[in-house]
Design an enzyme around this catalytic site. Sequence first.
Site: not given
Ligand SMILES: *Cc1c(COP(=O)(O)O)cnc(C)c1O
Length: 440
Positions: A113-114, A140, A239-240, A242, A296
């Site tokens: 997600g990051s 987050y 941001d989906e 989680k 990559t």
């Molecule tokens: C965990 C999370 C992220 C980051 O995901 P990672 O896989 O830890 O890099 C981004 N956004 C939300 C809402 C999250 O809960």
Amino acid sequence: MNTSELSLRERDARVIAEIGRLRFSPLSLVGGRGNRLIEEGGREVLDLSGSAGPAILGYGHPAIVEAVERSVRDMAGASLLLYPNEPAVSLAEELLAITPGEGERRVWFGHSGSDANDCAVRVLQAATRRSRFISFIGSYHGNLSGSMGISGHTAMTHTLPRPGVVLLPYPDPFRPQFSADDVLALLDYQFETTCPPDQVAAIFIEPLMSDGGLIVPPPGFLFGLQERCRRHGIKIVVDEVKVGLGRSGLMHCFQHEGLTPDLVVFGKGLGGGLPLSAVVGPSEIMDHAPAFALLTTAGNPVATAAGGAVLKTIASENLAARSARTGKLFTDGLRALGAKYEMIGDVRGRGLAVGVDLVADRQTREPVPATTTAKIIYRGYQLGAAFTYVGLKANVLEFMPPLTLSEDEAAEGVAIVGQSIEDVLAGKVSDKDVASFMMW
Ligand SMILES: *Cc1c(COP(=O)(O)O)cnc(C)c1O
């Protein structure tokens, strides 16, 4: 010393840095099966946290195992940067099919997600030629520089937000320090004064704030926010990572809010445990510049085959509807515990994204100290269930179990949570027991 004499936990402490770990309990793993984790020694523990999201289908789901095995055997190692591969292209087609949106769209793949949120920040800045962003206190979005820079979680106060980011309060119906209208008025005021809207590329929205305390926004708030932003040409990023992919009871959590995002970010559950994330957005943004978010091994055939298996299983097993059903049973069970334990201030969430807000006083809604939350988690572990906590005051129990959780397991989970609270109230867990598990 011979490492075979040490426990996994002791070996871990010697070789994996403390920094950045969230070890909520003494649970050390040697395996997983279904919706259970297997700890060193062989005991099975019911997983009510889904390992914070990735274990959306639990552990060892045959659909994932089969897809990954096949992919590992043929073209593991093939890079999507150089050649299209079948699992990646199919997964992108599938993601576009399940994600609402108009016109030509594209999918970018990453590992977490990051990195997906990092990519979104960069591509939006380049495509809109605007460099500012709006986000929320408590949000987050990840732990790489770009995604940290648009996050507002207290766990990140060591790293400043990107210059020019506006962090708004996320209205919390249980602790209404700022109402939805207050926040919208604050945004209008920012636009009129220090943050001219034509400088803002996008707003990043968690449709259900997760790590900030499992907060379901007040009805209409996010829609109102979207209206405001659209008026100024500000893009909407949802941001989906989680709470997406069926967890909330609908395929996408933003559908509960009636949002029509420009960009949607996926992660965690998408890979079913393999590192995989995705950004879905309009081609005029996503195709803006060649070669500027190149990783990559992103979109590699093994991770994307897992992603394909996850999406297929969510559809074929109707997991969104099942999550709504099991989530209701689980939530109702936790609410019923509230009749017995004053400490349960609020039980909230959508589907199988559930939070229990623990309070020291039901009148003032003052959060319990973090040690109390930690003790309940510790006791839960002893009684056979894994879960964690979230919230800026570390007082919200977080439940993100696999969507495959059965009704019996939901009831088992509720019983363990109840017993854990009972036992902590009876003083069965000491401060010393949890001293090493106080993480944020
Ligand atoms: C965990 C999370 C992220 C980051 O995901 P990672 O896989 O830890 O890099 C981004 N956004 C939300 C809402 C999250 O809960």
